[in-house]
Design a protein around this motif. Structure first.
Motif, short mmCIF file in Angstrom:
data_model
loop_
_atom_site.label_atom_id
_atom_site.label_comp_id
_atom_site.label_asym_id
_atom_site.label_seq_id
_atom_site.Cartn_x
_atom_site.Cartn_y
_atom_site.Cartn_z
N LEU A 1 0.96 -1.15 -0.14
CA LEU A 1 0.38 0.00 0.10
C LEU A 1 1.17 1.18 -0.01
CD1 LEU A 1 -2.85 -1.17 2.42
CD2 LEU A 1 -3.23 -0.72 0.75
N ASP A 2 2.00 1.13 0.53
CA ASP A 2 2.58 2.25 0.70
C ASP A 2 4.10 2.75 -0.55
OD1 ASP A 2 1.79 3.28 2.85
OD2 ASP A 2 3.53 2.08 4.39
N SER A 3 3.98 1.56 -1.56
CA SER A 3 4.76 1.75 -2.53
C SER A 3 3.53 1.78 -3.63
CB SER A 3 5.84 0.17 -2.38
OG SER A 3 5.42 -0.35 -2.44
N ARG A 4 3.23 0.96 -3.80
CA ARG A 4 2.82 1.02 -5.27
C ARG A 4 1.46 1.68 -5.21
NH1 ARG A 4 0.59 -5.68 -5.10
NH2 ARG A 4 2.63 -6.33 -4.22
N PRO A 5 1.36 1.94 -6.88
CA PRO A 5 1.05 3.68 -7.00
C PRO A 5 -0.31 2.68 -7.57
CG PRO A 5 2.38 2.84 -9.40
CD PRO A 5 2.98 2.05 -8.15
N ARG A 6 -1.14 4.01 -6.87
CA ARG A 6 -2.49 3.56 -7.14
C ARG A 6 -3.05 3.13 -8.58
NH1 ARG A 6 -8.20 5.62 -3.36
NH2 ARG A 6 -8.94 4.55 -4.37
N GLY A 7 -3.88 2.56 -8.72
CA GLY A 7 -3.95 1.65 -9.78
C GLY A 7 -5.71 2.71 -10.30
N PRO A 8 -6.58 2.21 -12.00
CA PRO A 8 -7.70 2.57 -12.25
C PRO A 8 -8.15 1.29 -11.46
CG PRO A 8 -6.44 1.44 -13.45
CD PRO A 8 -5.32 1.43 -13.17
N ARG A 9 -9.47 1.64 -11.20
CA ARG A 9 -10.73 0.09 -10.36
C ARG A 9 -10.44 -0.32 -11.21
NH1 ARG A 9 -16.48 2.10 -8.92
NH2 ARG A 9 -15.20 3.66 -7.82
N PRO A 10 -9.95 -1.79 -10.77
CA PRO A 10 -10.32 -3.21 -11.42
C PRO A 10 -11.89 -3.45 -11.50
CG PRO A 10 -10.13 -3.40 -9.30
CD PRO A 10 -9.84 -1.71 -8.32
N ALA A 11 -10.90 -4.23 -12.95
CA ALA A 11 -12.40 -4.94 -13.37
C ALA A 11 -12.66 -6.44 -12.87
CB ALA A 11 -12.93 -4.94 -14.74
N LEU A 12 -13.58 -7.67 -12.76
CA LEU A 12 -13.84 -8.65 -12.11
C LEU A 12 -12.54 -9.82 -12.58
CD1 LEU A 12 -17.76 -9.03 -11.54
CD2 LEU A 12 -15.58 -8.22 -9.33
N ASP A 13 -12.46 -9.40 -13.69
CA ASP A 13 -11.04 -10.41 -14.51
C ASP A 13 -10.31 -9.77 -13.66
OD1 ASP A 13 -11.43 -8.21 -15.87
OD2 ASP A 13 -11.59 -8.67 -17.86
N LEU A 14 -9.73 -8.54 -13.67
CA LEU A 14 -8.68 -9.02 -13.00
C LEU A 14 -8.58 -9.30 -11.54
CD1 LEU A 14 -5.78 -7.50 -12.76
CD2 LEU A 14 -6.25 -5.25 -12.38
N ILE A 15 -9.31 -8.84 -11.46
CA ILE A 15 -9.47 -10.06 -8.93
C ILE A 15 -9.20 -11.06 -9.34
CG2 ILE A 15 -10.87 -10.46 -7.44
CD1 ILE A 15 -12.14 -7.59 -7.72
N THR A 16 -10.23 -11.93 -10.48
CA THR A 16 -9.58 -13.71 -10.95
C THR A 16 -8.24 -13.56 -10.89
OG1 THR A 16 -10.65 -13.84 -12.41
CG2 THR A 16 -12.04 -13.28 -10.95
#
Length: 329
Positions: free
Chosen positions: A293-308
């Motif tokens: 959380l401290d080191s990775r930049p925030r990204g776009p809201r993930p879609a469900l297929d990215l979560i899986t």
């Protein structure tokens, strides 16, 4: 905005909550037949060590060892008269450790489900549930908890009872339900119904969301449904460290620190404000989550297929709100 958690949320984009109390205490030698809360009196040093491990791992908030310390659950172990004692001790030990930290740390007074079925399906009335939650809440407040934390519930009526108890003791609170493989609680509540219900309360929670359930990927599908509901209240995500498997008679969770780090960042990118772990989540997982959380930049809201793709397939075909994707094999 008088409570410690609201003040913290006002100054940072997200808060790291703690992991599994039960798993940690079992690893310290707790007998599965003994309520974890008994250790607040019998082994306060071990409970304090557990709290310190959460702080050392980088948590901004940790829960007291009082999840099952209500009259109904303690009565099963002949300890119904110890509700006030055990809850007050849980919070007092936590307060001491939080005050020793080199940064602000929120002490969340944990209150789990009563353990009985609410009326009309069962015999537990809302008045009696409120009374039992009130007994816990009063002791947690007196022991030094900053906020009440109600989690792993399945019923909206039980959530309303906990909210009423929080109002009676004059404390801010957070609430989360546990959703199963069908994306509903065991009492059939959907994420959208939860989102609507919290806003109808006279004292809505500071934050609300989901905890426990199946695994990290399933929990984030529930989060997707909470986000889709349009409710802008801060969301809580406390997912299990993977999925449990029985090995040599014991439950082991397959979630690695790397998986939980990915889960934490995906939750953040979905807009979750309070991110933590539940069953199986240990200090190694929390440290990895903090670092990510401290080191990775925030990204776009993930879609469900990215979560899986990152966390593994969902265990059920739908998430309770028509969010459909493949099943876990």
């Amino acid at each position: 905005m008088t409570d410690a958690l609201s003040r913290m949320l006002a100054t940072r984009p997200h808060v790291l909550a703690d992991g599994a109390t039960g798993t940690a205490l079992f690893n310290m030698g707790l007998d599965p037949s003994t309520p974890a809360e008994i250790w607040n009196a019998a082994h306060p040093d071990r409970v304090a060590a557990h709290y310190r491990s959460a702080i050392a791992a980088g948590c901004d908030l940790f829960l007291t060892n009082s999840f099952g310390a209500n009259a109904s659950r303690l009565a099963l172990h002949g300890a119904v008269t110890r509700v006030t004692e055990l809850n007050r001790l849980a919070a007092a030990i936590a307060r001491t450790e939080a005050d020793r930290a080199d940064r602000p740390v929120v002490v969340a007074g944990s209150m789990g489900p009563i353990g009985e079925i609410m009326a009309p399906m069962g015999g537990l009335t809302r008045a009696r549930a409120t009374e039992m939650f009130h007994e816990q809440a009063e002791a947690l407040r007196d022991g030094g908890a900053d906020i009440l934390w109600v989690e792993t519930l399945a019923s909206l009526d039980e959530l309303r009872a906990a909210a009423a108890a929080a109002r009676q003791v004059g404390m801010a609170w957070c609430g989360s339900l546990s959703f199963d493989t069908a994306g509903r609680t065991i009492m059939g509540v959907t994420p959208a119904q939860l989102s609507a219900a919290v806003e109808a309360l006279p004292n809505p929670p500071v934050a609300y969301g989901a905890n426990c359930g199946v695994g990290a990927s399933d929990l984030l599908r529930t989060v997707a449904a909470l986000v889709a509901s349009g409710n802008e209240r801060p969301i809580i995500a406390k997912g299990n460290a993977g999925v449990p498997h029985l090995q040599e008679g014991n439950l082991h969770y397959d979630g690695t620190p790397e998986l939980m780090a990915d889960y934490a960042c995906l939750a953040r990118d979905m807009g979750v404000r309070i991110i933590g772990g539940c069953c199986g989540t240990m200090p190694d997982h929390l440290r990895a989550m903090r670092a990510a959380l401290d080191s990775r930049p925030r990204g776009p809201r993930p879609a469900l297929d990215l979560i899986t793709a990152r966390l593994g397939a969902f265990s059920g075909a739908t998430g309770g709100e028509g969010l459909t994707i493949g099943r876990r094999p």
